[in-house]
Structure formats: structure tokens, C-alpha cells
Motif scaffolding. Structure first.
Motif, PDB file in Angstrom:
ATOM      1  N   MET A 161     -10.221 -25.108   6.763  1.00  0.00           N
ATOM      2  CA  MET A 161     -11.177 -24.097   6.337  1.00  0.00           C
ATOM      3  C   MET A 161     -10.997 -22.834   7.165  1.00  0.00           C
ATOM      4  SD  MET A 161     -14.782 -25.989   5.645  1.00  0.00           S
ATOM      5  CE  MET A 161     -14.865 -26.758   7.268  1.00  0.00           C
ATOM      6  N   ASN A 162      -9.950 -22.055   6.831  1.00  0.00           N
ATOM      7  CA  ASN A 162      -9.706 -20.846   7.588  1.00  0.00           C
ATOM      8  C   ASN A 162     -10.340 -19.646   6.921  1.00  0.00           C
ATOM      9  OD1 ASN A 162      -8.659 -18.849   9.258  1.00  0.00           O
ATOM     10  ND2 ASN A 162      -6.944 -18.545   7.835  1.00  0.00           N
ATOM     11  N   PHE A 163     -11.451 -19.216   7.467  1.00  0.00           N
ATOM     12  CA  PHE A 163     -12.061 -17.971   7.023  1.00  0.00           C
ATOM     13  C   PHE A 163     -12.168 -17.013   8.210  1.00  0.00           C
ATOM     14  CE2 PHE A 163     -13.516 -21.349   4.180  1.00  0.00           C
ATOM     15  CZ  PHE A 163     -13.114 -20.831   2.955  1.00  0.00           C
ATOM     16  N   GLY A 164     -11.249 -17.199   9.140  1.00  0.00           N
ATOM     17  CA  GLY A 164     -11.309 -16.428  10.384  1.00  0.00           C
ATOM     18  C   GLY A 164     -10.861 -14.992  10.199  1.00  0.00           C
ATOM     19  N   SER A 165      -9.730 -14.808   9.537  1.00  0.00           N
ATOM     20  CA  SER A 165      -9.204 -13.452   9.359  1.00  0.00           C
ATOM     21  C   SER A 165      -8.096 -13.502   8.335  1.00  0.00           C
ATOM     22  CB  SER A 165      -8.647 -12.920  10.679  1.00  0.00           C
ATOM     23  OG  SER A 165      -7.889 -11.763  10.442  1.00  0.00           O
ATOM     24  N   ASN A 174      -5.610 -11.925   8.747  1.00  0.00           N
ATOM     25  CA  ASN A 174      -4.417 -11.872   9.594  1.00  0.00           C
ATOM     26  C   ASN A 174      -3.976 -13.247  10.068  1.00  0.00           C
ATOM     27  OD1 ASN A 174      -3.979  -9.079   9.633  1.00  0.00           O
ATOM     28  ND2 ASN A 174      -5.637  -8.828  11.120  1.00  0.00           N
ATOM     29  N   SER A 175      -4.818 -14.243   9.863  1.00  0.00           N
ATOM     30  CA  SER A 175      -4.456 -15.607  10.262  1.00  0.00           C
ATOM     31  C   SER A 175      -3.616 -16.296   9.213  1.00  0.00           C
ATOM     32  CB  SER A 175      -5.718 -16.443  10.512  1.00  0.00           C
ATOM     33  OG  SER A 175      -6.509 -15.841  11.489  1.00  0.00           O
ATOM     34  N   SER A 176      -3.676 -15.782   8.004  1.00  0.00           N
ATOM     35  CA  SER A 176      -2.844 -16.339   6.955  1.00  0.00           C
ATOM     36  C   SER A 176      -1.395 -15.934   7.175  1.00  0.00           C
ATOM     37  CB  SER A 176      -3.302 -15.834   5.581  1.00  0.00           C
ATOM     38  OG  SER A 176      -4.624 -16.245   5.341  1.00  0.00           O
ATOM     39  N   GLY A 177      -0.508 -16.681   6.549  1.00  0.00           N
ATOM     40  CA  GLY A 177       0.907 -16.400   6.718  1.00  0.00           C
ATOM     41  C   GLY A 177       1.403 -15.362   5.734  1.00  0.00           C
ATOM     42  N   VAL A 178       2.687 -15.488   5.409  1.00  0.00           N
ATOM     43  CA  VAL A 178       3.381 -14.549   4.539  1.00  0.00           C
ATOM     44  C   VAL A 178       3.604 -15.223   3.187  1.00  0.00           C
ATOM     45  CG1 VAL A 178       5.509 -13.197   4.283  1.00  0.00           C
ATOM     46  CG2 VAL A 178       4.513 -13.588   6.570  1.00  0.00           C
ATOM     47  N   HIS A 179       3.405 -14.467   2.134  1.00  0.00           N
ATOM     48  CA  HIS A 179       3.598 -15.038   0.805  1.00  0.00           C
ATOM     49  C   HIS A 179       5.069 -15.430   0.602  1.00  0.00           C
ATOM     50  CE1 HIS A 179       3.962 -15.236  -3.603  1.00  0.00           C
ATOM     51  NE2 HIS A 179       2.677 -15.572  -3.557  1.00  0.00           N
ATOM     52  N   PRO A 180       5.316 -16.550  -0.046  1.00  0.00           N
ATOM     53  CA  PRO A 180       6.704 -17.031  -0.180  1.00  0.00           C
ATOM     54  C   PRO A 180       7.642 -16.009  -0.802  1.00  0.00           C
ATOM     55  CG  PRO A 180       5.154 -18.729  -0.917  1.00  0.00           C
ATOM     56  CD  PRO A 180       4.337 -17.518  -0.573  1.00  0.00           C
ATOM     57  N   ARG A 181       7.196 -15.258  -1.743  1.00  0.00           N
ATOM     58  CA  ARG A 181       8.098 -14.283  -2.366  1.00  0.00           C
ATOM     59  C   ARG A 181       8.496 -13.176  -1.394  1.00  0.00           C
ATOM     60  NH1 ARG A 181       5.187 -13.023  -8.007  1.00  0.00           N
ATOM     61  NH2 ARG A 181       6.259 -11.022  -7.730  1.00  0.00           N
ATOM     62  N   ILE A 182       7.576 -12.879  -0.489  1.00  0.00           N
ATOM     63  CA  ILE A 182       7.906 -11.856   0.510  1.00  0.00           C
ATOM     64  C   ILE A 182       8.840 -12.437   1.560  1.00  0.00           C
ATOM     65  CG2 ILE A 182       6.880 -10.436   2.337  1.00  0.00           C
ATOM     66  CD1 ILE A 182       4.444 -10.128   0.350  1.00  0.00           C
ATOM     67  N   LEU A 193      11.409 -17.768  11.383  1.00  0.00           N
ATOM     68  CA  LEU A 193      10.329 -17.028  10.721  1.00  0.00           C
ATOM     69  C   LEU A 193       9.739 -17.848   9.578  1.00  0.00           C
ATOM     70  CD1 LEU A 193      11.885 -13.427  10.635  1.00  0.00           C
ATOM     71  CD2 LEU A 193       9.888 -14.182  11.959  1.00  0.00           C
ATOM     72  N   ALA A 194      10.624 -18.456   8.794  1.00  0.00           N
ATOM     73  CA  ALA A 194      10.146 -19.293   7.689  1.00  0.00           C
ATOM     74  C   ALA A 194       9.335 -20.475   8.217  1.00  0.00           C
ATOM     75  CB  ALA A 194      11.328 -19.771   6.843  1.00  0.00           C
ATOM     76  N   ASP A 195       9.829 -21.085   9.282  1.00  0.00           N
ATOM     77  CA  ASP A 195       9.106 -22.234   9.852  1.00  0.00           C
ATOM     78  C   ASP A 195       7.733 -21.821  10.377  1.00  0.00           C
ATOM     79  OD1 ASP A 195      11.374 -23.651   9.267  1.00  0.00           O
ATOM     80  OD2 ASP A 195      12.092 -23.753  11.342  1.00  0.00           O
ATOM     81  N   ALA A 196       7.685 -20.668  10.984  1.00  0.00           N
ATOM     82  CA  ALA A 196       6.414 -20.210  11.573  1.00  0.00           C
ATOM     83  C   ALA A 196       5.384 -19.889  10.509  1.00  0.00           C
ATOM     84  CB  ALA A 196       6.656 -18.976  12.449  1.00  0.00           C
ATOM     85  N   ASN A 197       5.827 -19.786   9.296  1.00  0.00           N
ATOM     86  CA  ASN A 197       4.941 -19.367   8.207  1.00  0.00           C
ATOM     87  C   ASN A 197       4.044 -20.500   7.715  1.00  0.00           C
ATOM     88  OD1 ASN A 197       3.927 -17.417   6.495  1.00  0.00           O
ATOM     89  ND2 ASN A 197       5.358 -17.899   4.837  1.00  0.00           N
ATOM     90  N   GLU A 198       4.259 -21.687   8.234  1.00  0.00           N
ATOM     91  CA  GLU A 198       3.403 -22.803   7.812  1.00  0.00           C
ATOM     92  C   GLU A 198       2.007 -22.653   8.386  1.00  0.00           C
ATOM     93  OE1 GLU A 198       4.294 -25.244   5.624  1.00  0.00           O
ATOM     94  OE2 GLU A 198       5.972 -23.831   5.428  1.00  0.00           O
ATOM     95  N   GLY A 199       1.040 -22.735   7.501  1.00  0.00           N
ATOM     96  CA  GLY A 199      -0.338 -22.860   7.954  1.00  0.00           C
ATOM     97  C   GLY A 199      -0.918 -21.603   8.558  1.00  0.00           C
ATOM     98  N   VAL A 200      -1.962 -21.838   9.321  1.00  0.00           N
ATOM     99  CA  VAL A 200      -2.817 -20.785   9.842  1.00  0.00           C
ATOM    100  C   VAL A 200      -2.548 -20.614  11.331  1.00  0.00           C
ATOM    101  CG1 VAL A 200      -5.247 -20.306  10.392  1.00  0.00           C
ATOM    102  CG2 VAL A 200      -4.603 -21.155   8.122  1.00  0.00           C
ATOM    103  N   ALA A 201      -2.630 -19.390  11.804  1.00  0.00           N
ATOM    104  CA  ALA A 201      -2.455 -19.166  13.240  1.00  0.00           C
ATOM    105  C   ALA A 201      -3.407 -18.086  13.694  1.00  0.00           C
ATOM    106  CB  ALA A 201      -1.014 -18.760  13.537  1.00  0.00           C
ATOM    107  N   GLY A 202      -3.829 -18.157  14.928  1.00  0.00           N
ATOM    108  CA  GLY A 202      -4.671 -17.098  15.484  1.00  0.00           C
ATOM    109  C   GLY A 202      -3.934 -15.770  15.430  1.00  0.00           C
TER     110      GLY A 202
END
Lengths: 343, 343, 343, 343
Positions: C1-5, C7-15, A19-28
Motif C-alpha cells: 500500500m504505497n501512497f507515500g509519494s 516519487n516512490s513509484s518506479g519507471v514505466h516499462p515502456r520508458i 537500472l531495470a532491476d532497481a525498477n522493481e517495486g517501491v522505494a523511498g
């Protein structure tokens, strides 16, 4: 001494890391990402089913209910064991999602229907006209709610009865890993090669955080299933985090290793119980033990830290209680030893 | 020799005449007419229930399904005998209309649950949390699908079990007339005084063209039921023609006269069958007889003009078949005599 | 340049860290754990609503559909803006879960109903009898699908219209954080103090992995909601991993910090766009920008790495396209700068 | 002076006589009788559709909702005029029976969609993925709720748009007779030859007691429809009394004679109204007139015995009210004359 539920255990470290690894960067979002593509492919490979349609989601009830809704028309009847999870513990989810379908409960020892009990139940519903509804789906739980398993021959014998009656077959595999580990059969042999059309494949009870899959072995049966999952609110937006769990769970057969561990702990515990003079109520084949114990002993064990679910008792002896002990991927030798010592 | 179904009989002349009479002039649609007001009042009077909410409609499945949907939450469970019409012959209507509820089937001889079999079945579903669904409604069929009846004590004994479990009670009275005629009890004693909350009152099988009523003895339970009936398409626009049937059916206790006639014909037929050496399978209390006969005899009777439904046979003797004989308001002495002679 | 959604961003490190921390040891399943108790308490505190009933789950569609199903009877009508997410993007989930309810679409500029457009739409459905269905619920999306927000006065003006019509009020708060950040209002002022009965509170788009909450400000409105969530398959077994996200998200107002970041990035981007001669189509109040650009420019930006959703264009000029730019907690200054440079 | 509703009129004598005639003797129940076979054949003949699947039932809402449920998947969208009966007056029945589908409302003058307004509305819902639901069915009301009709070219123009969008087509023909009478087109030309897949054919408003039919021109579209009708409680047990109505209604084109009578009465009334200086709001093409009159005049007419429904008024002039006048098979010259005199 946690034997309360395999849902009480946490997440395996390799899956948490994924889960942590998957958190890198942007994904559809909504599954339009590469991890999802790879995870679905990995499921197909594990099942030896290159054409299968695979859908990921987060809960077992969601998986069962949506799979059954896909297979069963609203006027259909779903045959299952009277102790099946879809009957006892899902608050009517499958019937509702299928548009008002009905469950038809089948008898059988130790959580298992037999071809005879199934055939007899089907015969209760002759299919003459529209009054009768349709005998539509057989749902087999494997491993069962009583911690027993169906081997490949057992599955095939049931699906043959269903097939003869014109019905399709669903497998509730919330503990499918444990069934594979217990039988030594391949995942393919235990499912589509034995006549199963759709599988709810459970990861959550076996080391994942929230991960289930619905698999249709014939992709034609999955038509419009994506709509069904969406409108039930079971399409994750950050879908990569379902996929990451699945990839880590399947990687190096972690799923099987974890299930073997859980099953072995149950066997060890059962052996100890028998040595102490306590006989499990049904054969211990997967990761659950049902046992009658003196009520005062149960109380003492609880005081000593035992977590275990009370189970409805059928006998007349008021001094005896029944508990369910569940082992998991996280059960330690220490926990088993502590419990046996406490006995 | 029509003993096929009470639905095969036509409409009593007085009811047909009432339809013709009601056809004079203009009337408010959708139940906003005087005949409807009077018909609902007449139902209340017959049931000795001046506060009851009464709704008319055209089919028994509609009446059962809508009444149960009103009583049962979507996550609820409806307990009924395993041979109840709502289970065997309505294609899942009640469960669907209730939003995905489930039926829980109860054992019992001759179409009747007992307080013990009902209590045991309820105990199968402990009410611990949201996984369990809710034990919500008991549905009693009276007269039963096996032509037996519950008397007032019998109804009260079942409703007491339901009440203890926090459940409400529905009565499927598609053949309620026959139950009243058989028991000699008043309609009030057989329903609300015995703990029934909602009644499906059937006219169609007993001389009407298409007429059922749903009655809620406590009008508070009927909240928004008019919406429910409407969106199921069961609100007649020319509603006066439901009301006219009801008024004629209740007028001068025609309903009871017709049911007594049907019951008496069944008794006479059963007596003749016993004289001829054929024993009905269960007590003949209302207007149905279930009987095993040699298959070749059944075939000969059919050739001679008998209409009767085949019934699933449970015995081992391949030479024996089972048929159901139903009498109705329209059964003639001649038909009974002809059948007995043919035997 | 991700302005797609978002939902495309990941999870905040603290979370993500909170998930790892929550993984220690054993916890009760299905929400019977201490983290869950604390998380629900934290939601109540954030909303200034000590009596509120709080339920966690994993998806926004699940939250919206279940909340609306709780508020709306099956024969009810849910009023919402014609571009509301529940109308355009949930495949009919709310209507289905509510048992067949209907959405009534309301006009309004920039994603917002006005009291007048709402009142006019309600007036389309006089409430005379059972044919009409019931005007039952108003659903306000805040922030809206067009990246605008309702301030407290705006919410209150709409809920007043609903209240006058005897309706309850739901707020789709998938981007509630952004609305709070944009308006500077307190969460309490923007919800229950302004007349909102139920809130879908979204964490997923704002830094969580999969986390939403359904909040009923009056706990009496939450009756049996646990059954509803269960049978929709939205009760997580390893529930602590929902709770852990919520606690980390609310801790130190992380949710608000993240939303402010996203909103600020949108403002910065909008400013840059205007400087470059491109005017956003509607006011940029939260974290979304809708803009018309020459199609060849859009193509060049995509080649340069821009992720952004195409949006249906209404104008006549074929050389112009429309895109949606969404910022999130993870949008970097570099991304904004790169896009503006590329323009 | 009954112009309140065509549902307020009674049953034509020939149809009442047919019910009495059908009452002779015994008949198979649930549609297994000879009259039913003949009635369905007669419907096919009237529609020039020898392969069509025909189902009888008792209410228009039942017919519409079941037909649409058959055509529309649960995640589908049904396009209809914003004043269609299925939208305004069926309490959500079609959407519910279709498993939670949604209506998409289309603009258009005088109760009629146009190809352009329909196409524009379809374009509101691009079909990209599972979020979008499916654009599934077009439902055309003919005659419309505003008493106008679609001629064959008009129907064909709309069905072409639907067909291009991959949708099927339903016609709500509660007043189909009036549309045929008004257009002079054949029933075949107005339905399947113009691209209609399923027809709700209404008899109740036009002289029957309770009779509608659902017709699928391609019998493959009717698969399992008998189950659907059954579980909605719309299969009559004494089915011969539906069939008898249909046979009498079609015999010698009685249906068309009655509709012509109703339409002619409306034309006569409209002519008189115009002579008196009152202009109907939309063209009077079938059997309904919508008209604005001074409120005090309306009051006086009511005192003089007028039955007519109030209609929502859109104008600003508070002294003007709007009423709907409906003629029927039973409207007499005397009624028309009396009303015109009273004006």
C-alpha cells in the motif's frame, strides 16, 4: 570510428540491467532507500575511506561546482590548471555556486600544474588584508584534460603546496577511473592519502548513464552539503536510479575494467599513430590523444567516418590541423583498426 | 612625507566647504534633490556626453563592481590586465555582483594590455557553445595600477579588439583625473569617443571625501541600474552630500587642477630620484612611482618619516626592496624636497 | 500500500525500454543528437506550440528554479501560493538561481490563489522606485500541492491579473499531466492560450526515471537559457537518455494515460474513504488526498503496510492526525482495495 | 514644514565640524587610522559590550544586508515583520547578499511581531530535511517602521522564541537612537542583554551625513566579515570620515539628545493632532506619525508647504488619505506650530 567523446558512448549493459532491476517495486524517494545506503557504502569501500560523506548526483559540472562551493568561501580563490574543465567548459559554474569566487589559473605542461608553477601563482596573491580575497582551494584534474595523469607522488606534491598555503584540495575526477587505471595506484592512495579533501567521482564518461559522486573524506567538511545539493536542484527524487548505477559500476571493479579498456585502446591507437609517423602532442597516459595531422588527411578520415573533436592549433603551419581522439569503455578493436588502416 | 596612498590624503578645502554649504535646509532624499540633478548634469558636461546616464556613490569598488555587473551577464567573462584593481584588490566584488562572472587576465608591460595580448587572451576562449561562457566585457584601468596611462589611441586600439569580439568596454577610472591630466586628452576623447561604454569615475583619491560616479554613455545600457545600486546598498539617503562633492570637484576644473598637481609632484620626485641614481621601474606618467632601493636605505627613509607601501619584488637581489610612492593633490613641495634630501 | 509519494513509484516499462533502445550505438553529447531534436519537437507538438523553446533536464527543482531565474530579474518578486513547492520544498532554489529574488506568498483555499488574493498581494508592493523591487513573475502550481487543479478559466483569471501588473507567468507543472487529465483541457489551453509564458513540465512523478522540461512559449524569452542550464550543472552529457524518456512518455499519449490512471485511483480511494465516513479535507481533483483520521487508526494502517506522509495538522483535536495519500501511475486496484478494507 | 523623512534633514553642526577637524593631515586608509580605532571603541562603550566587533559603513541597507548575510546561510530563512524595511524597501538586498536566502514575513499590529505570531510563522517551516531550508535568523526593527518601539521585555520575548528555534537575532537599528530615547532603556539592555546577536546601528537618519555601524556582540560571529564588507564595496578608503562622524555623534550622548528631540517633536505634533480631532493610527512612540486626514485637507497642507509621504490607505472611505509625518533632530518648534496652525 567514434573517437569524439566518451560522452558519446552509451551505457554499459550491466549498468543498464541494474537500472531495470532497481525498477522493481517501491522505494523511498530523495535517497531514503536501501540502494542508496548501499551505494554510498560501496563508494566508501572503494576509496578505503569508511568515514567519508558521499553524495550522488547526475552531472559532472554539478559535482565539481557543488564540491568547490562547499570548500571555497565566496571571497575565495580556486587554483587550477589553465586548461582545467572547471575553467574552460563549465560556463563559470563553480565560481557562481561558490557565491562569486574566482579561479586563479596555473601554468604547466601537458595539462599538469607543477609544485613550482602552483607556488608561484599562489605567491601572486599575498594575504595581507580583506582586499586580497582568500587563497582557498586547489583543484586538481585527474586524469587531466590533456589525457595525462598525476600519480600519487604528483598529487601529494601539489597538495603539499596547497596545505602550506592553508588551502584545501579538490580533485576533479570526471576521469578518475582512467587515472587509477593508468597509475595502478589505489583510489585511496590517489586521493585522501595524497592530501585530497574532496573528490568529484565521475561515472558518466565511463559507462554510466548519468552518475557522479561528491565525496568529502572528512565528513565534517560536508556540513549542510545536503542543502547545497538540494537548492541547486541536484537531489534526484527517484534516487535509487543513481544508486543502482553506482552499485553496478563498482561491482566486481567494473569501473576499473572499463577504464583499463579505454586506456588500452588509446595506447594501441597511439602506437599505431606513431608507426604511421604521427607523434601525439603529449604523452598518452589515459584515454585521450591529441595529434596534429595534415588538414587534408583529417578531412579524408572524417569522410571515412571518423568522429573526433577539432582542437585549437597553436603552430604556424596552416596545412596542419589538431584533433582530439577519445577512447571509451565502448571503443572496439575494430574501430581502432579501421582508423589505423585509414591512415 | 606621505607617499603611502592618495587615500591617505584628506579632502580639498573647497569640497569640504561645499559639504558645509549643502547642509543648509532640507533636501529630497535618495537623489531626489536639486544638487543631484545639477551634479549629474555637470558630469555629463565634463564628459561631453549629454545623453549619458550618471549615478553617484561612495566607493570605487562599488562603482567598478556595479558597472561591470551591469555590462556582464552572469555567465560572462571580463578581460582585464593581470594587475587590474578589480583583480587584485576588490576581494572578488565585480565577479560576485555580476552573478558569478569570471575575470580573464591579460598580460602586458607596465600595467597595460596591448591589442595583441588582449586578442590572444580572447582567442583562448572560442565561443562555440554554452560550455564556453561568454566573452563579454573589457575593463581598462586608466591610469593603470602601475602609474602609467593609456592615451586616446591606446584606449581605442583596445576597444577595437573588444568590439570585434562582440564585447562592451568598461573603464576603471579611479585615477581617471590623472590620466586626463597626463595625456592632455579631453575626457570625451579618452572615453566614449575611444569606444568606452561605461566609466567608473573616481573622485575619492583626488580630493573628495567619498565620491565616485558610474557613467553609461548610452543610457539604454543603464536599464534598471538604479535597482542594482539600491540592492547593493550604494544609494545614499542624504544624497545631496555626494552631489555637493561632485559639483565642487568639477567646478572650475578643480579635478583637473588637483590631478595635474599630483602628477607634477610625481614627475618632480622621479626626476630627483633619477638624479640620485635611482631609476623608476616603469615610466612615471601619472601619480605613482615604483622603485627599487637598497633595503637599508628604505629603512632609513622610513625612520626619517617616509610613508610608502612595500611592493612585491621580483628580482633576485636580496639587498634590494621595492616601494611604491604615490603623490596626491595634497603633496607639498616640502614633502618632495624632504624625501629627495633624505636620499 | 504505497501512497507515500509519486516519487516512490518506479519507471514505466515502456520508458525503461526506451532507455535500453536508446543505448544502441553512438550519439552526439550535450543534446546534439537526433533523439533530442525529436523529443523537443514532440513536446512542442503536445503543447500545440510550434515555436516554443524546449530544454530537457533531470529534476523538478532544477526546472522550476531555472525557469524562474530566466523570467525574474535579481531584484524581482515572484508571487506564488503560500503552499507552492517553490516556497516550501526547494530550499530557496528559485530565489537563489534568480540572483537573490524574493517570493511573495499569496493566500487562497485548497492550494489555489484567487484573482483577488493575488491582486491584493501585488498591491502590497507599489512600484514607485528602486526601493520597491519589481513585481516580476507569477508562478502557478498546477496541479497544486493540495491535489486541486486550476482549469483554463482559472489559469486565465490569474494570468490576467499578472499581465495587468506587467508580470510574466510561470507554471510549475511537476504534476501538469494530472492537471490535464483532471480538467480535460488541452495542454495548449491550460498553458500559453491561458497566458502562461514558461512551463516546468514534469515527467519524473508520472512514470519517468528523471525527466523534466522547461518550455518557453515565446522563444525570445529563452535567450541565453542554455548558458543558465549549463552553469547550474543541468545539461546532461548523455542527453539522449533524457530525450528517450520524453519520446516514450509522449508516444501514444502515455503521459496522459498514466495521469488518468493516477487520478482515477485517487477518486476511487476518496470515494471509499467517504463511504467509510472519512471526508477528504479538500476536493480530490488530481492524485492526492489529504485526510484527517484518528491517530490510532493511522498507526494501525501503518502496521498493516500503509506508506503515507504525515502532514501538519491545524485542528485542536489531539486524537486526530493528518496524512497525505498520493496515487501514481503504478498504484494498483489491489492497493486501493487493501487500504479501504483496512479502514 | 519638513516632515517628509529624517533623511531629508541635514547634518548636525557638531558632526559637520568633526568632519572638518578630521581633515587635518594624513591618516591611514581603509580603517587603519587612529580615529577609527577610537570610534569603534566608543561604540563598544556605548553598548556596554567591550568584546563586540564593530564595523563602520555608509548606508543602512548596506548595514542590514551585510549583517544578515553574515548570520544567515544561503539556504536560510530570515523572519521579520511584514512591514520591515528589509522586506519593503531594500530591493531584496539582504536576501541577495546572503546568497539567496528568503524572508519569512510575520504578522503583528503596529509594526511589531509578537512572540505568538513569530512562533506560529516559524511553525510553518518544520525542519525535517534539506527541502525545508533552515530557519536561521530573526530580524527585529527597533524603532519599527510604524514608529512604535520594542522595549527590553518586548525584545527579549521575541529573541527567546528565536533562540528556542535555534536561530540568531539581528536588530535593524536604523532608528535605534529613537528606540533608546523612547524606552529609556540602556543600549545594552535593548540589545545583547535582551538576546540580540548583531545590530545595525544607524546614524544617518539621526544627524549624521552617512554613517552606520554593524556590531556583532560575540566577535566570533564576525569571522571574515571584513571580506564581506570589502567585496560589497562598503569599505571606505578615507575611513577616518566615517569614524569622525561616529565619535562626534556619541560624544556627550549627542545621538541620544538628538533622538529625544525628534521623539519629543513627534509627541508634541501628535498631541496637537489629537486636539484638532485627528487620531494617529498607531501609538506615537518614536519619531513617526501615521494619520488619516481628509484628502482635501492634505492637499491644502501641501499647498501651505507641508512635506510628508503618502502612505497606502486601507480603509474604504475615498475621501480620506493617509500620510506619514516624520520628525527629526532638525525639526523646529516653528515647524510643528505651523503645521498645527494650518490644521
Amino acid at each position: 570510428m567514434n573517437f569524439g567523446s566518451d560522452n558519446s558512448s552509451g551505457v554499459h549493459p550491466r549498468i543498464m540491467q541494474a537500472l531495470a532491476d532497481a525498477n522493481e517495486g517501491v522505494a523511498g524517494s530523495y535517497g531514503r532507500d536501501d540502494l542508496t545506503r548501499r551505494a554510498c557504502e560501496a563508494v566508501r569501500e572503494m576509496l578505503g575511506a569508511p568515514r567519508a560523506a558521499v553524495f550522488l548526483l547526475g552531472t559532472g559540472t554539478g559535482a565539481n561546482a557543488l564540491a568547490l562551493a562547499q570548500l571555497c568561501p565566496p571571497w575565495g580563490r580556486i587554483f587550477c590548471h589553465k586548461t582545467a574543465h572547471i575553467e574552460t567548459s563549465e560556463s563559470g559554474a563553480p565560481a557562481w555556486m561558490a557565491g562569486g569566487a574566482q579561479l586563479a589559473l596555473v601554468e604547466g605542461e601537458a595539462g599538469r600544474m607543477t609544485p613550482d608553477t602552483l607556488a608561484a601563482r599562489i605567491a601572486d596573491y599575498p594575504q595581507e588584508d580583506e582586499h586580497d580575497g582568500k587563497n582557498a582551494v586547489l583543484s586538481i584534474t585527474n586524469a587531466t584534460e590533456w589525457g595525462t595523469v598525476h600519480d600519487t607522488a604528483g598529487v601529494a606534491a601539489l597538495t603539499a603546496v596547497a596545505r602550506d598555503a592553508g588551502m584545501t584540495v579538490h580533485m576533479d575526477g570526471a576521469r578518475f577511473s582512467n587515472a587509477v587505471a593508468a597509475t595502478g595506484a589505489s583510489a585511496a592512495d590517489l586521493t585522501w592519502r595524497a592530501g585530497v579533501d574532496a573528490l568529484s567521482l565521475g561515472g558518466t564518461k565511463n559507462g554510466c548513464l548519468a552518475l557522479e559522486a561528491v565525496v568529502f573524506f572528512d565528513p565534517d567538511r560536508a556540513r549542510d552539503f545536503s542543502f547545497r545539493r538540494m537548492r541547486a536542484g541536484h537531489l534526484w527524487s527517484k534516487h535509487r536510479f543513481l544508486a543502482a548505477q553506482m552499485l553496478a559500476w563498482l561491482e566486481g571493479d567494473l569501473w576499473l575494467t572499463l577504464a583499463r579498456h579505454a586506456n588500452a585502446a588509446a595506447v594501441e591507437l597511439a602506437t599505431g599513430l606513431r608507426s604511421a609517423g604521427f607523434q601525439p602532442m603529449v604523452a598518452v597516459e589515459a584515454n585521450e590523444i591529441f595529434i596534429r595531422l595534415p588538414r587534408d588527411l583529417i578531412a579524408r578520415l572524417r569522410t571515412a567516418g571518423l568522429r573526433a573533436a577539432d582542437w585549437p592549433t597553436v603552430g604556424d603551419d596552416e596545412t596542419q590541423g589538431t584533433i582530439r581522439l577519445v577512447t571509451s569503455w565502448a571503443t572496439t578493436e575494430g574501430e581502432v583498426a579501421t582508423l589505423l588502416r585509414a591512415l
